[in-house]
Design a protein around this motif. Sequence first.
Motif, short mmCIF file in Angstrom:
data_model
loop_
_atom_site.label_atom_id
_atom_site.label_comp_id
_atom_site.label_asym_id
_atom_site.label_seq_id
_atom_site.Cartn_x
_atom_site.Cartn_y
_atom_site.Cartn_z
N UNK A 1 0.89 -1.22 -0.06
CA UNK A 1 0.07 -0.01 0.12
C UNK A 1 0.90 1.34 0.00
N UNK A 2 0.33 2.42 -0.70
CA UNK A 2 1.22 3.69 -0.73
C UNK A 2 0.21 4.67 -0.67
N UNK A 3 0.58 5.45 0.57
CA UNK A 3 -0.24 6.56 0.77
C UNK A 3 0.32 8.18 0.32
N UNK A 4 1.53 7.75 -0.39
CA UNK A 4 2.37 9.08 -0.76
C UNK A 4 1.70 10.03 -1.47
N UNK A 5 0.51 9.33 -2.27
CA UNK A 5 -0.20 10.20 -3.32
C UNK A 5 -1.58 10.58 -2.85
N UNK A 6 -1.83 10.19 -1.72
CA UNK A 6 -3.45 10.65 -0.95
C UNK A 6 -3.25 12.07 -0.87
N UNK A 7 -4.17 12.75 -1.36
CA UNK A 7 -4.12 14.19 -1.11
C UNK A 7 -4.84 14.59 0.02
N UNK A 8 -4.62 15.87 0.58
CA UNK A 8 -5.32 16.12 1.82
C UNK A 8 -6.82 16.41 1.52
N UNK A 9 -7.22 16.82 0.54
CA UNK A 9 -8.53 16.94 -0.05
C UNK A 9 -9.08 15.62 0.41
N UNK A 10 -8.75 14.30 -0.20
CA UNK A 10 -9.19 13.13 0.05
C UNK A 10 -9.40 12.94 1.61
N UNK A 11 -8.65 13.32 2.22
CA UNK A 11 -8.36 12.78 3.69
C UNK A 11 -9.74 13.78 4.30
N UNK A 12 -9.90 15.05 3.90
CA UNK A 12 -10.79 15.91 4.66
C UNK A 12 -12.27 15.16 4.10
N UNK A 13 -12.37 14.66 2.89
CA UNK A 13 -13.62 14.26 2.37
C UNK A 13 -13.69 12.78 3.07
N UNK A 14 -12.79 12.05 3.23
CA UNK A 14 -12.98 10.73 4.15
C UNK A 14 -13.49 10.98 5.58
N UNK A 43 -9.98 6.69 -4.00
CA UNK A 43 -8.52 6.85 -4.22
C UNK A 43 -7.70 6.46 -2.77
N UNK A 44 -8.72 6.95 -1.77
CA UNK A 44 -7.97 6.40 -0.33
C UNK A 44 -7.96 4.82 -0.42
N UNK A 45 -9.22 4.45 -0.82
CA UNK A 45 -9.21 2.77 -0.69
C UNK A 45 -8.14 2.06 -1.58
N UNK A 75 -5.49 13.01 12.86
CA UNK A 75 -4.33 13.51 13.64
C UNK A 75 -3.76 14.41 12.69
N UNK A 76 -3.50 13.99 11.61
CA UNK A 76 -2.65 14.81 10.26
C UNK A 76 -3.55 16.17 10.16
N UNK A 77 -4.86 16.08 9.94
CA UNK A 77 -5.31 17.47 9.56
C UNK A 77 -5.47 18.30 10.79
N UNK A 78 -5.53 17.67 11.89
CA UNK A 78 -5.33 18.54 13.38
C UNK A 78 -4.06 19.32 13.45
N UNK A 79 -2.96 18.42 12.97
CA UNK A 79 -1.75 18.99 13.01
C UNK A 79 -1.43 19.99 12.14
N UNK A 80 -2.16 20.17 11.04
CA UNK A 80 -2.03 21.18 9.90
C UNK A 80 -2.91 22.51 10.38
N UNK A 81 -3.94 22.20 11.12
CA UNK A 81 -4.73 23.35 11.61
C UNK A 81 -3.56 24.02 12.69
N UNK A 82 -3.11 23.14 13.43
CA UNK A 82 -2.06 23.71 14.63
C UNK A 82 -1.02 24.52 14.06
N UNK A 83 -0.45 23.91 12.95
CA UNK A 83 0.69 24.76 12.24
C UNK A 83 -0.01 26.12 11.50
N UNK A 84 -1.20 26.09 11.13
CA UNK A 84 -1.46 27.28 10.70
C UNK A 84 -1.82 28.40 11.86
N UNK A 85 -2.10 27.81 12.86
CA UNK A 85 -2.34 28.58 13.94
C UNK A 85 -0.80 29.46 14.67
N UNK A 86 0.16 28.67 14.67
CA UNK A 86 1.43 29.02 15.06
C UNK A 86 1.92 30.00 13.92
#
Length: 303
Positions: A1-14, A43-45, A75-86
């Motif tokens: 399995x390879x998640x390197x090409x999974x987009x953030x959009x796909x994660x948010x949709x999921x 795409x995620x599946x 966890x990934x999406x929350x970390x991105x939100x934290x980065x944006x705050x900082x």
Amino acid sequence: MDFTNVSLVALRVFREVAERGTFTAAATALGYTQSAVSRQIASIERAAQAPLLERRREGVRLTPAGQVVLRNAARILDQLDTTARELAGLPADGGTVRLGWFPSAGAVLVPKAIAALRRSHPAITVTTREGSTPALVRALRAGSVDLALLASAPPFRPPDAESPALDVQVLIERALCLAVPAGHPLAAGDSIAFADLRGQRWIAGPASGEDKLMGVWPGLDERPEIAHTARDWLAKLHLVAAGAGITTVSPSLEAAAPPGVRILPVHGGPQELRRIALAHLPGPLPPPTTHLADALRATVTTG
């Protein structure tokens, strides 16, 4: 399995599909077409090489693989939100806490807790949403809310059967009360006899799903006469004030009751209990979330 090409959009949709429970609801919330949502999930599946969602007639359910992906996606999406705050230079002692709450908690409990938090920790931002217990539990699992205020009635069961179990703390357990017009015969004393509830006109919530006949005294041994149907608790109380009927309420709503309404206990029949609980995913809470939990706990305790 390879998640390197999974987009953030796909994660948010999921995450949105997992929270909303259906592809259609997720598409509506995101402003996407249903086919676009389906493509992102596919795409995620493909990357996971396994089905992540079990399609059912009533909606979707996460598979074990889906639970793993959701946990890490959140966890990934929350970390991105934290980065944006900082990067935005927001106060180090601040943060955003996302709170879900059951209908009626917004009348008194949630506003009072947020006001107390603003006085003690003004750098913390709270965002909220109202929802049913299933919707709030899905939001917790999806990482879309950090805390959820849940109301429950006997028999008191866990909010869901998923693993890991949610951390649920009972804040208070109190007897259900009745809201009656001040000039109503039932309002003459300091309590209401269960036997006197027969033949009354009721103001109830929509008769669907978990909210079925919300507002009618449980265990009533007759077919109740529903005079008015309203989902909003303040609307119900104003209908009571207008003399349009009676309705069940939590004692916590007494502070929000308009003039002309009495909120009284019921005696002589089976006692009806209601619990208010605070739920979150297992594990330690970050300081801003802990501060909000403390404010909610103090508000419930002091009334």
